[in-house]
Design a protein around this motif. Structure first.
Motif, PDB file in Angstrom:
ATOM      1  N   ARG A  63       0.838  -1.200   0.000  1.00  0.00           N
ATOM      2  CA  ARG A  63       0.000   0.000   0.000  1.00  0.00           C
ATOM      3  C   ARG A  63       0.875   1.253   0.000  1.00  0.00           C
ATOM      4  NH1 ARG A  63      -3.145  -0.947   4.353  1.00  0.00           N
ATOM      5  NH2 ARG A  63      -2.353   0.701   5.665  1.00  0.00           N
ATOM      6  N   ALA A  64       1.930   1.257   0.823  1.00  0.00           N
ATOM      7  CA  ALA A  64       2.838   2.405   0.885  1.00  0.00           C
ATOM      8  C   ALA A  64       3.539   2.628  -0.452  1.00  0.00           C
ATOM      9  CB  ALA A  64       3.867   2.203   1.996  1.00  0.00           C
ATOM     10  N   GLU A  65       3.925   1.549  -1.110  1.00  0.00           N
ATOM     11  CA  GLU A  65       4.584   1.677  -2.414  1.00  0.00           C
ATOM     12  C   GLU A  65       3.620   2.247  -3.449  1.00  0.00           C
ATOM     13  OE1 GLU A  65       7.552   1.601  -5.341  1.00  0.00           O
ATOM     14  OE2 GLU A  65       7.627   1.657  -3.161  1.00  0.00           O
ATOM     15  N   ALA A  66       2.381   1.783  -3.429  1.00  0.00           N
ATOM     16  CA  ALA A  66       1.368   2.320  -4.351  1.00  0.00           C
ATOM     17  C   ALA A  66       1.147   3.804  -4.066  1.00  0.00           C
ATOM     18  CB  ALA A  66       0.063   1.546  -4.211  1.00  0.00           C
ATOM     19  N   GLN A  67       1.084   4.175  -2.799  1.00  0.00           N
ATOM     20  CA  GLN A  67       0.887   5.575  -2.433  1.00  0.00           C
ATOM     21  C   GLN A  67       2.050   6.439  -2.918  1.00  0.00           C
ATOM     22  OE1 GLN A  67       0.400   5.076   1.795  1.00  0.00           O
ATOM     23  NE2 GLN A  67      -1.826   4.772   1.625  1.00  0.00           N
ATOM     24  N   ARG A  68       3.270   5.936  -2.752  1.00  0.00           N
ATOM     25  CA  ARG A  68       4.444   6.692  -3.202  1.00  0.00           C
ATOM     26  C   ARG A  68       4.448   6.881  -4.709  1.00  0.00           C
ATOM     27  NH1 ARG A  68       8.887   5.924  -5.796  1.00  0.00           N
ATOM     28  NH2 ARG A  68       8.634   3.669  -5.863  1.00  0.00           N
ATOM     29  N   ARG A  69       4.172   5.811  -5.424  1.00  0.00           N
ATOM     30  CA  ARG A  69       4.158   5.913  -6.885  1.00  0.00           C
ATOM     31  C   ARG A  69       3.061   6.861  -7.357  1.00  0.00           C
ATOM     32  NH1 ARG A  69       5.199  -0.240  -9.168  1.00  0.00           N
ATOM     33  NH2 ARG A  69       7.127  -0.612  -8.011  1.00  0.00           N
TER      34      ARG A  69
END
Length: 175
Positions: free
Chosen positions: A131-137
Motif C-alpha cells: 500500500r505504501a509503495e502504491a501511495q508513493r508511486r
C-alpha cells in the motif's frame, strides 16, 4: 513430469515450469517461455486449487517483473498478470500499474496506472508495504502530472501517507 502435465495435473505443470526456470545456471529466453507456459497451464488445469494458483501467480509476476521470457510476440504472461490484477491481486495490480505507466508490453496508459495505484493506495486490507509503495508511486505521478493534472496537494498527501507506513523513498521525497 511432462506426461503428467500433458494429462492435466497442475502440480506436475508447476514443477515442470520450475525445472525449465532453474535447470541452467544462466537464464535462457526459450526456457523462460517454457517455464511461463507450464505455470500458466498449471493455473488453467487447477482453477479451484487456490494454493497452486497463488504459487503460479508469484512465479509469473516475478518473471514478468524481471522481463524473463516476456517480449514481442508472447503476451500471455502479461495477460495472465492482468487477469490477476482484475481479480484484485495487490502484487499484480502494482506490477500492471508499472507496465501501463512505462508502456512495457502494452500501450502506455498513465491514467490506467494511476487508477490501479489509487485502488491499492486506498485499500486498508492491502499489506502496508504494498500500500505504501502504491501511495508513493501515485504521489510521484501527481507531482509531475502523469495520468492526471499536476497536483502538489495530492502529491504531498500521498507522500505523507506512504511515509507514515514506513516507505523510505516517500520519507526522502518529503524531506
Amino acid at each position: 513430469l511432462e506426461r503428467a502435465s500433458a494429462e492435466g495435473y497442475g502440480e506436475a505443470s508447476l514443477l515442470l515450469g520450475d525445472w525449465f526456470a532453474t535447470y541452467k545456471a544462466t537464464p535462457v529466453a526459450e526456457d523462460d517461455r517454457k517455464a511461463l507456459g507450464c505455470w500458466i497451464k498449471a493455473a488453467a488445469d487447477s482453477p479451484s486449487d487456490h494454493g497452486l494458483q497463488a504459487r503460479v501467480g508469484q512465479r509469473v509476476i516475478k518473471f514478468v517483473r524481471d522481463g524473463r521470457g516476456v517480449g514481442e510476440g508472447y503476451s500471455e504472461p502479461v495477460d495472465f498478470v492482468r487477469s490477476m490484477a482484475t481479480m484484485r491481486n495487490p502484487e499484480a495490480m502494482l506490477l500492471m500499474s508499472e507496465i501501463y505507466d512505462q508502456g512495457r508490453y502494452v500501450e502506455p496508459s498513465p491514467s490506467t496506472a494511476l487508477a490501479l495505484l489509487r485502488d491499492l493506495a486506498s485499500n486498508a486490507t492491502v499489506q502496508p508495504v504494498l500500500r505504501a509503495e502504491a501511495q508513493r508511486r501515485m504521489a510521484e505521478m501527481y507531482a509531475v502530472g502523469r495520468g492526471s493534472s499536476v497536483s502538489d496537494t495530492a502529491a504531498r498527501t500521498w507522500f505523507e501517507r506512504s511515509a507514515q507506513l514506513g516507505n523510505a523513498k516517500a520519507m526522502t521525497a518529503m524531506a
